[in-house]
Scaffold this motif. Structure first.
Motif, PDB file in Angstrom:
ATOM      1  N   ILE A 194     -55.539 -31.286 -15.985  1.00  0.00           N
ATOM      2  CA  ILE A 194     -55.524 -30.863 -14.586  1.00  0.00           C
ATOM      3  C   ILE A 194     -54.524 -31.744 -13.832  1.00  0.00           C
ATOM      4  N   PRO A 195     -53.491 -31.165 -13.226  1.00  0.00           N
ATOM      5  CA  PRO A 195     -52.453 -31.968 -12.561  1.00  0.00           C
ATOM      6  C   PRO A 195     -52.929 -32.557 -11.248  1.00  0.00           C
ATOM      7  N   GLY A 196     -52.071 -33.385 -10.638  1.00  0.00           N
ATOM      8  CA  GLY A 196     -52.384 -33.991  -9.356  1.00  0.00           C
ATOM      9  C   GLY A 196     -52.163 -33.034  -8.202  1.00  0.00           C
ATOM     10  N   MET A 197     -52.494 -33.503  -7.016  1.00  0.00           N
ATOM     11  CA  MET A 197     -52.359 -32.681  -5.815  1.00  0.00           C
ATOM     12  C   MET A 197     -50.935 -32.157  -5.654  1.00  0.00           C
ATOM     13  N   ALA A 198     -50.807 -30.864  -5.462  1.00  0.00           N
ATOM     14  CA  ALA A 198     -49.532 -30.165  -5.267  1.00  0.00           C
ATOM     15  C   ALA A 198     -48.700 -30.062  -6.539  1.00  0.00           C
ATOM     16  N   ALA A 199     -49.125 -30.724  -7.607  1.00  0.00           N
ATOM     17  CA  ALA A 199     -48.323 -30.746  -8.833  1.00  0.00           C
ATOM     18  C   ALA A 199     -48.616 -29.546  -9.721  1.00  0.00           C
ATOM     19  N   ASN A 200     -47.608 -29.141 -10.483  1.00  0.00           N
ATOM     20  CA  ASN A 200     -47.806 -28.129 -11.505  1.00  0.00           C
ATOM     21  C   ASN A 200     -48.026 -28.817 -12.841  1.00  0.00           C
ATOM     22  N   CYS A 201     -48.309 -28.042 -13.865  1.00  0.00           N
ATOM     23  CA  CYS A 201     -48.638 -28.627 -15.166  1.00  0.00           C
ATOM     24  C   CYS A 201     -47.422 -29.170 -15.902  1.00  0.00           C
ATOM     25  N   GLY A 202     -46.241 -29.030 -15.307  1.00  0.00           N
ATOM     26  CA  GLY A 202     -45.060 -29.634 -15.894  1.00  0.00           C
ATOM     27  C   GLY A 202     -45.145 -31.145 -15.975  1.00  0.00           C
ATOM     28  N   ILE A 203     -46.036 -31.757 -15.182  1.00  0.00           N
ATOM     29  CA  ILE A 203     -46.156 -33.216 -15.229  1.00  0.00           C
ATOM     30  C   ILE A 203     -46.663 -33.697 -16.583  1.00  0.00           C
ATOM     31  N   PHE A 204     -47.198 -32.786 -17.377  1.00  0.00           N
ATOM     32  CA  PHE A 204     -47.715 -33.158 -18.698  1.00  0.00           C
ATOM     33  C   PHE A 204     -46.705 -32.891 -19.815  1.00  0.00           C
ATOM     34  N   GLU A 205     -45.459 -32.629 -19.467  1.00  0.00           N
ATOM     35  CA  GLU A 205     -44.483 -32.225 -20.476  1.00  0.00           C
ATOM     36  C   GLU A 205     -44.220 -33.296 -21.531  1.00  0.00           C
ATOM     37  N   HIS A 206     -44.484 -34.558 -21.223  1.00  0.00           N
ATOM     38  CA  HIS A 206     -44.243 -35.627 -22.197  1.00  0.00           C
ATOM     39  C   HIS A 206     -45.510 -36.057 -22.931  1.00  0.00           C
ATOM     40  N   ILE A 207     -46.619 -35.397 -22.646  1.00  0.00           N
ATOM     41  CA  ILE A 207     -47.864 -35.728 -23.333  1.00  0.00           C
ATOM     42  C   ILE A 207     -47.881 -35.016 -24.686  1.00  0.00           C
ATOM     43  N   HIS A 243     -48.057 -44.647  -9.757  1.00  0.00           N
ATOM     44  CA  HIS A 243     -48.866 -43.439  -9.615  1.00  0.00           C
ATOM     45  C   HIS A 243     -48.302 -42.275 -10.440  1.00  0.00           C
ATOM     46  N   VAL A 244     -47.040 -42.364 -10.830  1.00  0.00           N
ATOM     47  CA  VAL A 244     -46.436 -41.294 -11.625  1.00  0.00           C
ATOM     48  C   VAL A 244     -46.273 -41.714 -13.086  1.00  0.00           C
ATOM     49  N   MET A 245     -47.131 -42.594 -13.560  1.00  0.00           N
ATOM     50  CA  MET A 245     -46.968 -43.090 -14.925  1.00  0.00           C
ATOM     51  C   MET A 245     -47.194 -42.008 -15.982  1.00  0.00           C
ATOM     52  N   VAL A 246     -47.864 -40.916 -15.619  1.00  0.00           N
ATOM     53  CA  VAL A 246     -48.018 -39.833 -16.593  1.00  0.00           C
ATOM     54  C   VAL A 246     -46.658 -39.253 -16.971  1.00  0.00           C
ATOM     55  N   LEU A 247     -45.685 -39.393 -16.075  1.00  0.00           N
ATOM     56  CA  LEU A 247     -44.331 -38.923 -16.341  1.00  0.00           C
ATOM     57  C   LEU A 247     -43.450 -39.999 -16.961  1.00  0.00           C
ATOM     58  N   VAL A 248     -43.510 -41.202 -16.402  1.00  0.00           N
ATOM     59  CA  VAL A 248     -42.537 -42.226 -16.797  1.00  0.00           C
ATOM     60  C   VAL A 248     -43.055 -43.189 -17.850  1.00  0.00           C
ATOM     61  N   ASN A 258     -49.966 -41.534 -24.080  1.00  0.00           N
ATOM     62  CA  ASN A 258     -50.277 -40.851 -25.339  1.00  0.00           C
ATOM     63  C   ASN A 258     -51.095 -41.745 -26.263  1.00  0.00           C
ATOM     64  N   LYS A 259     -50.702 -43.005 -26.356  1.00  0.00           N
ATOM     65  CA  LYS A 259     -51.421 -43.946 -27.224  1.00  0.00           C
ATOM     66  C   LYS A 259     -52.859 -44.122 -26.762  1.00  0.00           C
ATOM     67  N   LYS A 260     -53.044 -44.321 -25.466  1.00  0.00           N
ATOM     68  CA  LYS A 260     -54.385 -44.528 -24.942  1.00  0.00           C
ATOM     69  C   LYS A 260     -55.240 -43.266 -25.052  1.00  0.00           C
ATOM     70  N   LEU A 261     -54.636 -42.115 -24.825  1.00  0.00           N
ATOM     71  CA  LEU A 261     -55.375 -40.863 -24.986  1.00  0.00           C
ATOM     72  C   LEU A 261     -55.874 -40.708 -26.410  1.00  0.00           C
ATOM     73  N   GLU A 262     -55.013 -40.978 -27.381  1.00  0.00           N
ATOM     74  CA  GLU A 262     -55.411 -40.869 -28.791  1.00  0.00           C
ATOM     75  C   GLU A 262     -56.580 -41.813 -29.088  1.00  0.00           C
ATOM     76  N   GLU A 263     -56.504 -43.034 -28.550  1.00  0.00           N
ATOM     77  CA  GLU A 263     -57.585 -44.012 -28.787  1.00  0.00           C
ATOM     78  C   GLU A 263     -58.907 -43.515 -28.226  1.00  0.00           C
ATOM     79  N   ILE A 264     -58.870 -42.995 -27.003  1.00  0.00           N
ATOM     80  CA  ILE A 264     -60.091 -42.517 -26.366  1.00  0.00           C
ATOM     81  C   ILE A 264     -60.617 -41.258 -27.051  1.00  0.00           C
ATOM     82  N   LEU A 265     -59.715 -40.370 -27.402  1.00  0.00           N
ATOM     83  CA  LEU A 265     -60.118 -39.104 -28.029  1.00  0.00           C
ATOM     84  C   LEU A 265     -60.740 -39.318 -29.409  1.00  0.00           C
TER      85      LEU A 265
END
Length: 217
Positions: free
Chosen positions: A7-20, A197-202, A208-215
């Motif tokens: 789920i993206p942030g306020m006003a954002a589209n799902c393109g913010i996840f393009e590097h995930i 605040h834009v670390m999901v992009l940069v 990705n590493k932390k997501l894999e660990e949690i998942l």
């Protein structure tokens, strides 16, 4: 295979996840798109409508910023395995003082969301700085959900959020340089040094590493 809904942030589209990038033999990625809220629609009602995009049983939700708030509210409506929030908050105690003041004085009623597009357009025309131009280009690419009705509704619901009956299965990723939700007020999170605040992009590699660990837990 586990189903992950982003789920993206306020006003954002799902393109913010393009590097995930996740292991596609273990995880299937889905993306939740913002809906246009009705006037004065309660947050819970909106989340109920949004949850209709989630068709998998016991999914994992990943939300960025306002999307993290939405993910937690959806997890009160449908069973979820985990909720992972990025650059977000778990309850109002993690809000910066300015948001608490905005709630007390109902300042969300005066936020000039109708001037959002005009300000951006004029800035791009009048400012010659290449860095600022690039930043505006990035905002135009990723912040495409801009109806005045949606922005007014979203700002109001961030400020008024109380998180009654919080869910317990929440994991939190946050940057120490987040200017929207300063990290000093954030508790029980995995912190990225100098993450913004834009670390999901940069900082997608770290995400990705932390997501894999949690998942994998």
């Amino acid at each position: 295979m586990k189903n992950i809904y982003f789920i993206p942030g306020m006003a954002a589209n799902c393109g913010i996840f393009e590097h995930i990038k996740l292991n596609d033999s273990k995880f299937k990625m889905h993306f939740v798109e913002w809906l246009e809220p009705s006037k004065n629609e309660p947050l819970q009602g909106y989340c109920k409508r949004l949850s209709e995009q989630i068709v998998s049983e016991n999914p994992i939700l990943v939300g960025v910023s306002f999307g993290g708030i939405i993910a937690q509210e959806i997890a009160k409506i449908i069973p979820t395995e985990k909720v992972i929030i990025i650059s977000s908050v778990k309850d109002p105690s993690e809000f910066p003082i300015r948001i608490n003041w905005a709630k007390k004085w109902k300042l969300y009623r005066f936020f000039p969301t109708s001037y959002f597009n005009l300000f951006e357009h004029l800035t791009k025309k009048l400012v010659s700085s290449k860095k600022i131009q690039q930043r505006i280009d990035m905002y135009q690419k990723y912040l495409s959900v801009r109806s005045v009705n949606y922005l007014d509704w979203a700002f109001k619901n961030v400020i008024l959020w109380e998180n009654k009956n919080p869910v317990s299965n929440v994991y939190h990723l946050h940057g120490t340089k987040d200017h929207i939700f300063p990290h000093k007020r954030i508790k029980n999170a995995h912190f990225l040094e100098n993450g913004t605040h834009v670390m999901v992009l940069v900082n997608a590699r770290w995400i990705n590493k932390k997501l894999e660990e949690i998942l994998e837990k």
